[in-house]
Design an enzyme around this catalytic site. Structure first.
Site, PDB file in Angstrom:
ATOM      1  N   ARG A 106       6.137   6.143  -0.528  1.00  0.00           N
ATOM      2  CA  ARG A 106       6.512   4.921  -1.234  1.00  0.00           C
ATOM      3  C   ARG A 106       6.027   4.962  -2.677  1.00  0.00           C
ATOM      4  NH1 ARG A 106       5.139  -0.306   2.403  1.00  0.00           N
ATOM      5  NH2 ARG A 106       4.822  -1.083   0.306  1.00  0.00           N
TER       6      ARG A 106
ATOM      7  N   ARG B  13       4.773 -14.683   1.355  1.00  0.00           N
ATOM      8  CA  ARG B  13       3.684 -14.136   0.548  1.00  0.00           C
ATOM      9  C   ARG B  13       3.188 -15.124  -0.489  1.00  0.00           C
ATOM     10  NH1 ARG B  13       5.177  -8.442   1.370  1.00  0.00           N
ATOM     11  NH2 ARG B  13       3.652  -7.025   0.458  1.00  0.00           N
TER      12      ARG B  13
ATOM     13  N   ARG C   8      -1.843   6.913   4.453  1.00  0.00           N
ATOM     14  CA  ARG C   8      -0.426   6.681   4.750  1.00  0.00           C
ATOM     15  C   ARG C   8       0.449   7.583   3.879  1.00  0.00           C
ATOM     16  NH1 ARG C   8       1.743   0.652   4.884  1.00  0.00           N
ATOM     17  NH2 ARG C   8       1.921   0.652   2.634  1.00  0.00           N
TER      18      ARG C   8
ATOM     19  N   LYS D 115       0.233  -4.519   9.568  1.00  0.00           N
ATOM     20  CA  LYS D 115       1.285  -5.453   9.980  1.00  0.00           C
ATOM     21  C   LYS D 115       2.513  -4.700  10.490  1.00  0.00           C
ATOM     22  CE  LYS D 115       1.773  -7.500   5.945  1.00  0.00           C
ATOM     23  NZ  LYS D 115       0.837  -6.742   5.107  1.00  0.00           N
TER      24      LYS D 115
ATOM     25  N   ARG E  36      -1.089  -4.734  -5.949  1.00  0.00           N
ATOM     26  CA  ARG E  36      -0.621  -5.369  -4.700  1.00  0.00           C
ATOM     27  C   ARG E  36      -1.753  -6.170  -4.059  1.00  0.00           C
ATOM     28  NH1 ARG E  36       1.321  -0.196  -1.804  1.00  0.00           N
ATOM     29  NH2 ARG E  36       1.752  -1.515  -0.004  1.00  0.00           N
TER      30      ARG E  36
HETATM   31  P1  AMP Z   1       5.657  -4.402   1.672  1.00  0.00           P
HETATM   32  O1  AMP Z   1       6.513  -3.328   2.255  1.00  0.00           O
HETATM   33  O2  AMP Z   1       5.600  -5.641   2.517  1.00  0.00           O
HETATM   34  O3  AMP Z   1       4.279  -3.910   1.285  1.00  0.00           O
HETATM   35  O4  AMP Z   1       6.362  -4.855   0.317  1.00  0.00           O
HETATM   36  C1  AMP Z   1       6.572  -3.950  -0.750  1.00  0.00           C
HETATM   37  C2  AMP Z   1       6.834  -4.705  -2.030  1.00  0.00           C
HETATM   38  O5  AMP Z   1       8.035  -5.488  -1.892  1.00  0.00           O
HETATM   39  C3  AMP Z   1       5.767  -5.720  -2.433  1.00  0.00           C
HETATM   40  O6  AMP Z   1       4.680  -5.122  -3.124  1.00  0.00           O
HETATM   41  C4  AMP Z   1       6.574  -6.657  -3.316  1.00  0.00           C
HETATM   42  O7  AMP Z   1       6.837  -6.086  -4.573  1.00  0.00           O
HETATM   43  C5  AMP Z   1       7.898  -6.730  -2.578  1.00  0.00           C
HETATM   44  N1  AMP Z   1       7.892  -7.809  -1.557  1.00  0.00           N
HETATM   45  C6  AMP Z   1       7.986  -7.656  -0.208  1.00  0.00           C
HETATM   46  N2  AMP Z   1       7.966  -8.837   0.415  1.00  0.00           N
HETATM   47  C7  AMP Z   1       7.836  -9.766  -0.574  1.00  0.00           C
HETATM   48  C8  AMP Z   1       7.722 -11.191  -0.571  1.00  0.00           C
HETATM   49  N3  AMP Z   1       7.741 -11.889   0.585  1.00  0.00           N
HETATM   50  N4  AMP Z   1       7.611 -11.808  -1.775  1.00  0.00           N
HETATM   51  C9  AMP Z   1       7.613 -11.121  -2.929  1.00  0.00           C
HETATM   52  N5  AMP Z   1       7.682  -9.799  -3.000  1.00  0.00           N
HETATM   53  C10 AMP Z   1       7.807  -9.107  -1.837  1.00  0.00           C
END
Ligand code: AMP
Length: 197
Positions: A139, A88, A127, A13, A150
């Site tokens: 990360r 999400r 990654r 994404k 996740r």
């Molecule tokens: P990402 O970079 O999109 O993989 O997000 C990293 C982490 O941020 C996720 O594993 C969640 O802990 C938190 N997070 C990001 N976006 C959301 C969302 N829309 N709702 C809830 N938690 C989120």
């Protein structure tokens, strides 16, 4: 152009969002990036989110909905945006529907990147290696334990989001296992068809 990209962690994404921001001149709104910035800045939201994120869980809906509502209201998002990592949960999707309806805005497309979940673990490991090689900080949640959580969160809480958009005929899917260029082409194809979600 207002667009949502859906798909599990590691589906690509972020990669596709960056390309689309360049193509359409609209910002990528990544709740993950915004939350990581809040963690780094040690804001109250960041302090609350940090442990949840590190463990691979989902930050509460009211927090992320608040963040995205504020971000969408900023001037650079007036001409459109790409949502990456939001919504999400179905509650987040419903909140977004309400925010957009109030602004009389529609979505041009909701595109889901379909991937083989078995391949994701390898992508995430890659990654982490790439970031390390580039001298960037890996990360905290790109490790096997957090990644499993996740993926679980995606399966249980985010899969219904696709159904939310499918119910109203707004969901389109793309093969996220294809090479990056091919995925880009498939997305461009959908967008040039003038998909209106
Ligand atoms: P990402 O970079 O999109 O993989 O997000 C990293 C982490 O941020 C996720 O594993 C969640 O802990 C938190 N997070 C990001 N976006 C959301 C969302 N829309 N709702 C809830 N938690 C989120």
């Amino acid at each position: 152009m207002r667009l949502i990209l859906l798909g599990p962690p590691g589906a690509g994404k972020g990669t596709q969002s960056v390309r689309l921001t360049q193509k359409y001149g609209i910002p990528q709104l990544s709740t993950g990036d915004m939350l990581r910035a809040a963690v780094a800045a040690q804001t109250p939201i960041g302090m609350k989110a940090r442990a949840i994120m590190d463990a691979g869980g989902l930050v509460p809906d009211d927090i992320v909905v608040g963040i995205i509502a504020e971000r969408i209201a900023e001037p650079d998002a007036a001409a459109g945006f790409i949502l990456d990592g939001f919504p999400r949960t179905v509650q987040q999707a419903e909140a977004l529907d309400a925010i957009l309806a109030e602004k009389r805005m529609g979505l041009d497309a909701v595109i889901e990147l379909k991937v083989d979940e078995n391949a994701l673990q390898n992508r995430i490991a890659q990654r982490a290696k790439d970031m390390e090689a580039a001298g960037q900080t890996v990360r905290a949640d790109d490790n096997p334990d957090a990644f499993k959580k996740r993926l679980d969160a995606y399966r249980t809480q985010t899969t219904p989001v696709s159904a939310h958009y499918a119910r109203t005929g707004r969901l389109r899917t793309v093969d996220g296992m294809a090479p990056i260029e091919a995925v880009s082409k498939a997305i461009d194809g959908l967008l040039s068809l003038g998909v209106r979600a």
